[in-house]
Design a protein around this motif. Structure first.
Motif, PDB file in Angstrom:
ATOM      1  N   ALA A 115       0.804  -1.221   0.000  1.00  0.00           N
ATOM      2  CA  ALA A 115       0.000   0.000   0.000  1.00  0.00           C
ATOM      3  C   ALA A 115       0.838   1.272   0.000  1.00  0.00           C
ATOM      4  O   ALA A 115       1.927   1.318   0.571  1.00  0.00           O
ATOM      5  N   THR A 116       0.280   2.293  -0.644  1.00  0.00           N
ATOM      6  CA  THR A 116       0.883   3.623  -0.605  1.00  0.00           C
ATOM      7  C   THR A 116       0.007   4.599   0.171  1.00  0.00           C
ATOM      8  O   THR A 116       0.485   5.638   0.605  1.00  0.00           O
ATOM      9  N   HIS A 117      -1.289   4.257   0.337  1.00  0.00           N
ATOM     10  CA  HIS A 117      -2.240   5.163   0.989  1.00  0.00           C
ATOM     11  C   HIS A 117      -3.252   4.381   1.823  1.00  0.00           C
ATOM     12  O   HIS A 117      -3.577   3.240   1.491  1.00  0.00           O
ATOM     13  N   ARG A 118      -3.755   5.031   2.857  1.00  0.00           N
ATOM     14  CA  ARG A 118      -4.862   4.488   3.658  1.00  0.00           C
ATOM     15  C   ARG A 118      -6.029   5.460   3.559  1.00  0.00           C
ATOM     16  O   ARG A 118      -5.872   6.658   3.769  1.00  0.00           O
ATOM     17  N   HIS A 119      -7.190   4.923   3.229  1.00  0.00           N
ATOM     18  CA  HIS A 119      -8.420   5.716   3.137  1.00  0.00           C
ATOM     19  C   HIS A 119      -8.879   6.072   4.542  1.00  0.00           C
ATOM     20  O   HIS A 119      -8.597   5.338   5.500  1.00  0.00           O
ATOM     21  N   LYS A 130     -11.526   5.658   5.914  1.00  0.00           N
ATOM     22  CA  LYS A 130     -12.350   4.607   6.512  1.00  0.00           C
ATOM     23  C   LYS A 130     -11.534   3.364   6.843  1.00  0.00           C
ATOM     24  O   LYS A 130     -12.073   2.395   7.343  1.00  0.00           O
ATOM     25  N   GLY A 131     -10.221   3.377   6.532  1.00  0.00           N
ATOM     26  CA  GLY A 131      -9.334   2.294   6.936  1.00  0.00           C
ATOM     27  C   GLY A 131      -8.801   1.404   5.835  1.00  0.00           C
ATOM     28  O   GLY A 131      -7.866   0.653   6.064  1.00  0.00           O
ATOM     29  N   GLY A 132      -9.387   1.439   4.650  1.00  0.00           N
ATOM     30  CA  GLY A 132      -8.926   0.586   3.560  1.00  0.00           C
ATOM     31  C   GLY A 132      -7.531   0.955   3.092  1.00  0.00           C
ATOM     32  O   GLY A 132      -7.077   2.084   3.259  1.00  0.00           O
ATOM     33  N   LEU A 133      -6.856  -0.036   2.509  1.00  0.00           N
ATOM     34  CA  LEU A 133      -5.501   0.165   2.003  1.00  0.00           C
ATOM     35  C   LEU A 133      -5.506   0.176   0.481  1.00  0.00           C
ATOM     36  O   LEU A 133      -6.152  -0.663  -0.157  1.00  0.00           O
ATOM     37  N   TYR A 134      -4.753   1.111  -0.089  1.00  0.00           N
ATOM     38  CA  TYR A 134      -4.741   1.332  -1.532  1.00  0.00           C
ATOM     39  C   TYR A 134      -3.320   1.539  -2.024  1.00  0.00           C
ATOM     40  O   TYR A 134      -2.457   1.992  -1.284  1.00  0.00           O
ATOM     41  N   ARG A 135      -3.104   1.226  -3.311  1.00  0.00           N
ATOM     42  CA  ARG A 135      -1.812   1.449  -3.953  1.00  0.00           C
ATOM     43  C   ARG A 135      -2.035   2.320  -5.175  1.00  0.00           C
ATOM     44  O   ARG A 135      -2.811   1.957  -6.069  1.00  0.00           O
ATOM     45  N   VAL A 136      -1.391   3.471  -5.216  1.00  0.00           N
ATOM     46  CA  VAL A 136      -1.501   4.355  -6.366  1.00  0.00           C
ATOM     47  C   VAL A 136      -0.693   3.743  -7.507  1.00  0.00           C
ATOM     48  O   VAL A 136       0.480   3.399  -7.334  1.00  0.00           O
ATOM     49  N   ILE A 137      -1.336   3.622  -8.669  1.00  0.00           N
ATOM     50  CA  ILE A 137      -0.702   3.080  -9.864  1.00  0.00           C
ATOM     51  C   ILE A 137      -0.048   4.207 -10.656  1.00  0.00           C
ATOM     52  O   ILE A 137       1.052   4.078 -11.165  1.00  0.00           O
ATOM     53  N   GLY A 138      -0.756   5.328 -10.761  1.00  0.00           N
ATOM     54  CA  GLY A 138      -0.218   6.458 -11.503  1.00  0.00           C
ATOM     55  C   GLY A 138      -1.249   7.539 -11.711  1.00  0.00           C
ATOM     56  O   GLY A 138      -2.353   7.481 -11.169  1.00  0.00           O
ATOM     57  N   VAL A 139      -0.865   8.522 -12.514  1.00  0.00           N
ATOM     58  CA  VAL A 139      -1.757   9.632 -12.847  1.00  0.00           C
ATOM     59  C   VAL A 139      -2.095   9.520 -14.325  1.00  0.00           C
ATOM     60  O   VAL A 139      -1.205   9.331 -15.160  1.00  0.00           O
ATOM     61  N   ILE A 170      -6.294  10.063 -10.687  1.00  0.00           N
ATOM     62  CA  ILE A 170      -5.438   9.115  -9.988  1.00  0.00           C
ATOM     63  C   ILE A 170      -5.979   7.710 -10.249  1.00  0.00           C
ATOM     64  O   ILE A 170      -7.162   7.447 -10.038  1.00  0.00           O
ATOM     65  N   VAL A 171      -5.117   6.836 -10.725  1.00  0.00           N
ATOM     66  CA  VAL A 171      -5.468   5.431 -10.927  1.00  0.00           C
ATOM     67  C   VAL A 171      -4.908   4.685  -9.726  1.00  0.00           C
ATOM     68  O   VAL A 171      -3.715   4.788  -9.423  1.00  0.00           O
ATOM     69  N   TYR A 172      -5.771   3.952  -9.029  1.00  0.00           N
ATOM     70  CA  TYR A 172      -5.323   3.275  -7.814  1.00  0.00           C
ATOM     71  C   TYR A 172      -5.985   1.926  -7.669  1.00  0.00           C
ATOM     72  O   TYR A 172      -7.025   1.650  -8.270  1.00  0.00           O
ATOM     73  N   GLU A 173      -5.338   1.071  -6.884  1.00  0.00           N
ATOM     74  CA  GLU A 173      -5.813  -0.287  -6.665  1.00  0.00           C
ATOM     75  C   GLU A 173      -6.266  -0.454  -5.226  1.00  0.00           C
ATOM     76  O   GLU A 173      -5.540  -0.107  -4.298  1.00  0.00           O
ATOM     77  N   HIS A 174      -7.460  -0.995  -5.069  1.00  0.00           N
ATOM     78  CA  HIS A 174      -7.955  -1.318  -3.731  1.00  0.00           C
ATOM     79  C   HIS A 174      -7.332  -2.652  -3.330  1.00  0.00           C
ATOM     80  O   HIS A 174      -7.448  -3.635  -4.045  1.00  0.00           O
ATOM     81  N   LEU A 175      -6.635  -2.684  -2.206  1.00  0.00           N
ATOM     82  CA  LEU A 175      -5.936  -3.887  -1.758  1.00  0.00           C
ATOM     83  C   LEU A 175      -6.642  -4.634  -0.640  1.00  0.00           C
ATOM     84  O   LEU A 175      -6.666  -5.856  -0.611  1.00  0.00           O
ATOM     85  N   TRP A 176      -7.188  -3.889   0.310  1.00  0.00           N
ATOM     86  CA  TRP A 176      -7.760  -4.505   1.507  1.00  0.00           C
ATOM     87  C   TRP A 176      -8.768  -3.556   2.120  1.00  0.00           C
ATOM     88  O   TRP A 176      -8.565  -2.350   2.053  1.00  0.00           O
ATOM     89  N   PRO A 177      -9.873  -3.953   2.669  1.00  0.00           N
ATOM     90  CA  PRO A 177     -10.280  -5.286   3.061  1.00  0.00           C
ATOM     91  C   PRO A 177     -11.193  -5.989   2.062  1.00  0.00           C
ATOM     92  O   PRO A 177     -11.573  -7.131   2.280  1.00  0.00           O
TER      93      PRO A 177
END
Length: 74
Positions: free
Chosen positions: A10-14, A16-25, A36-43
């Motif tokens: 992860a690169t960011h935490r929302h 509300k607690g979720g973890l995300y990874r920014v892919i790019g702009v 921003i293009v990002y991937e939801h990782l968890w939960p």
């Protein structure tokens, strides 16, 4: 994926607690708005998402960030 596994990617935490990874702009094809293009990782299930950069980097009404950058060791 466990929270610990997601945290390693992860690169960011929302807020509300979720973890995300920014892919790019990316740039919107019609308006040229930065997105921003990002991937939801968890939960929840993995998935790619896109959000206007202004909203991704924006703050909530109380001033806290919507997505907080995580400290990434070098």
């Amino acid at each position: 994926m466990t929270e610990a596994e997601a945290l390693a990617l992860a690169t960011h935490r929302h807020y509300k607690g979720g973890l995300y990874r920014v892919i790019g702009v990316a740039r919107h094809s019609e308006t040229e708005e930065s997105m921003i293009v990002y991937e939801h990782l968890w939960p929840h299930d993995h998935g790619l998402w896109v959000r206007p950069a202004e909203l991704f980097n924006g703050a909530l009404a109380d001033g806290s960030p919507r997505f907080k950058a995580l400290d990434i060791p070098l």
